[in-house]
Design an enzyme around this catalytic site. Structure first.
Site, PDB file in Angstrom:
ATOM      1  CG  ASP A   1       1.164 -30.272 -25.327  1.00  0.00           C
ATOM      2  OD1 ASP A   1       0.205 -30.842 -25.879  1.00  0.00           O
ATOM      3  OD2 ASP A   1       2.297 -30.787 -25.222  1.00  0.00           O
TER       4      ASP A   1
ATOM      5  CG  ASP B   1      -1.845 -35.116 -23.021  1.00  0.00           C
ATOM      6  OD1 ASP B   1      -2.670 -34.570 -23.779  1.00  0.00           O
ATOM      7  OD2 ASP B   1      -0.974 -35.903 -23.435  1.00  0.00           O
TER       8      ASP B   1
HETATM    9  C1  IPM Z   1      -1.981 -31.560 -28.885  1.00  0.00           C
HETATM   10  C2  IPM Z   1      -0.870 -32.405 -29.431  1.00  0.00           C
HETATM   11  C3  IPM Z   1      -0.036 -31.544 -30.370  1.00  0.00           C
HETATM   12  C4  IPM Z   1       0.538 -30.403 -29.555  1.00  0.00           C
HETATM   13  C5  IPM Z   1       1.066 -32.304 -31.096  1.00  0.00           C
HETATM   14  C6  IPM Z   1       0.534 -33.528 -31.804  1.00  0.00           C
HETATM   15  C7  IPM Z   1       1.815 -31.421 -32.054  1.00  0.00           C
HETATM   16  O1  IPM Z   1      -0.107 -32.955 -28.415  1.00  0.00           O
HETATM   17  O2  IPM Z   1      -2.849 -31.153 -29.666  1.00  0.00           O
HETATM   18  O3  IPM Z   1      -1.981 -31.301 -27.689  1.00  0.00           O
HETATM   19  O4  IPM Z   1       1.620 -30.522 -28.970  1.00  0.00           O
HETATM   20  O5  IPM Z   1      -0.107 -29.350 -29.528  1.00  0.00           O
HETATM   21 MN    MN Z   2      -0.803 -32.437 -26.455  1.00  0.00          MN
END
Ligand code: IPM
Ligand code: MN
Length: 353
Positions: A247, A251
């Site tokens: 996660d 990003d």
């Molecule tokens: C992602 C998002 C989700 C996650 C959230 C919105 C639950 O951040 O798809 O990476 O944490 O997996």
């Molecule tokens: Mn995420």
């Protein structure tokens, strides 16, 4: 005879419907060129439905979703709904119930796109993150004791199973094998999380030795991974990692490939129903203004048809997107593209021809 695919479409909240419309426009154009069609059914899920009915993803809808070839999701997230409700109730529920055990996130810098990494170009940033998507810290184990008192205890357990880890690793090895560099990096934290990542490490080596001797294996701790992603992103080909680490690093990956305007992902169950989404969220402040970049949704659509076996059409969409980023858009950011949302969709359709 034309191939036809039944697709569930969840436009969702905020700018979700606007970007999904452009993705479908591009997919239909590609379909008419490459001999397939999409039979789409829309599902009204998201913040508005929750506000109206209190429902997130009802079980009967979930059962219907099992009947599709794939799901295309716009965005989930509403300013009037407390954080966590829609995320857990829709996105995470779908991932878990449909056993979408891989979260696949390509990190590729397209030509013409500005990256914050000053000295890096498209030849340096081209890797894929395979994030485990159904366990780890996301599994929901743990709880409170003495909640609200000075003695309160909260636990949140990182649960890794051999089965869950191994199937994710195999997916990543298969993917690495299909890429020219055939290199798979395990991203973990074996120096501190000595139970969970010991399991990952042993499975990685056992599976690799037994079944993927042709794939080169590397290892990086998660903290070092974030450093290398910025300093030497060209070192990575395929990265496989746990849910929470995945996660976070994806990003960062989205930022080095030019931001949320372009970043797409797939929640994959190789033997079931997979769900594809732009990863940027619902961007409420841009809703209805036609300024949001639809390319992330277009790329999610391309991933979807690639997954369905329409490889040539998916590759053609990616090429079209690259020509649009290289020759048309001023920026990938909302409101700064030099074109409206639907014009960007049209540019991709034109580039497909
Ligand atoms: C992602 C998002 C989700 C996650 C959230 C919105 C639950 O951040 O798809 O990476 O944490 O997996
Ligand atoms: Mn995420």
């Amino acid at each position: 005879m034309s191939r036809s695919y039944k697709i569930a479409v969840i436009p969702g909240d905020g700018t979700g419907p606007e970007v999904v419309a452009e993705a479908l426009k591009v997919l239909r154009a590609a379909g008419s060129q490459y001999g397939f069609s999409l039979e789409t059914t829309e599902y009204d899920l998201g913040g508005e439905r929750f506000k109206r009915t209190g429902e997130t993803l009802p079980d009967d809808v979930l059962d219907e979703l099992r009947g599709y070839k794939a799901i295309l999701l716009g965005a989930i997230g509403h300013p009037d709904v407390a954080p966590g409700i829609l995320e857990k109730g829709i996105l995470l529920k779908a991932r878990f119930a449909l056993d979408q055990y891989v979260n696949l996130r390509p990190v590729k810098l397209y030509p013409g796109v500005t990256t914050p990494l000053r000295e890096k170009g498209p030849e340096d940033i081209d890797f894929v993150v395979v994030r485990e998507n159904t366990e780890g810290l996301y599994g929901g184990m743990g709880g409170f004791q003495y909640k609200g008192t000075p003695n309160e205890v909260a636990t949140q357990i990182l649960c890794a199973t051999r089965h869950g880890v191994e199937r994710c690793l195999r997916y990543a090895f298969d993917l690495a094998r299909r890429r020219p560099r055939k290199t798979l990096t395990l991203c973990g934290k074996t120096n501190v999380l000595t139970f969970a990542f010991d399991l990952w490490w042993r499975a990685f080596n056992e599976v690799g030795d037994a079944d993927y001797p042709d794939v080169k294996r590397e290892y990086a701790h998660v903290d070092a991974t974030t450093m290398w992603m910025v300093k030497n992103p060209e070192w990575f080909d395929v990265i496989v990692t746990d849910n929470m680490f995945g996660d976070i690093i994806t990003d960062l990956g989205a930022m080095i490939q030019g931001g949320m305007g372009i970043a797409a992902g797939g929640n994959i169950n190789p033997g079931g129903v997979s769900m594809f989404e732009p990863i940027g969220g619902s961007a409420p402040k841009y809703t209805g203004k036609a300024v949001i970049n639809p390319l992330a949704a277009v790329c999610a659509g391309a991933m979807m048809i690639d997954h369905l076996g329409e490889r040539a059409a998916a590759a053609a969409i990616e090429t079209a997107v690259m020509s649009v980023t290289a020759t048309k858009l001023k920026s990938l950011d909302a409101g700064k593209m030099g074109y409206s949302t639907d014009q960007v969709g049209d540019l991709v359709v034109d580039a497909l021809k």
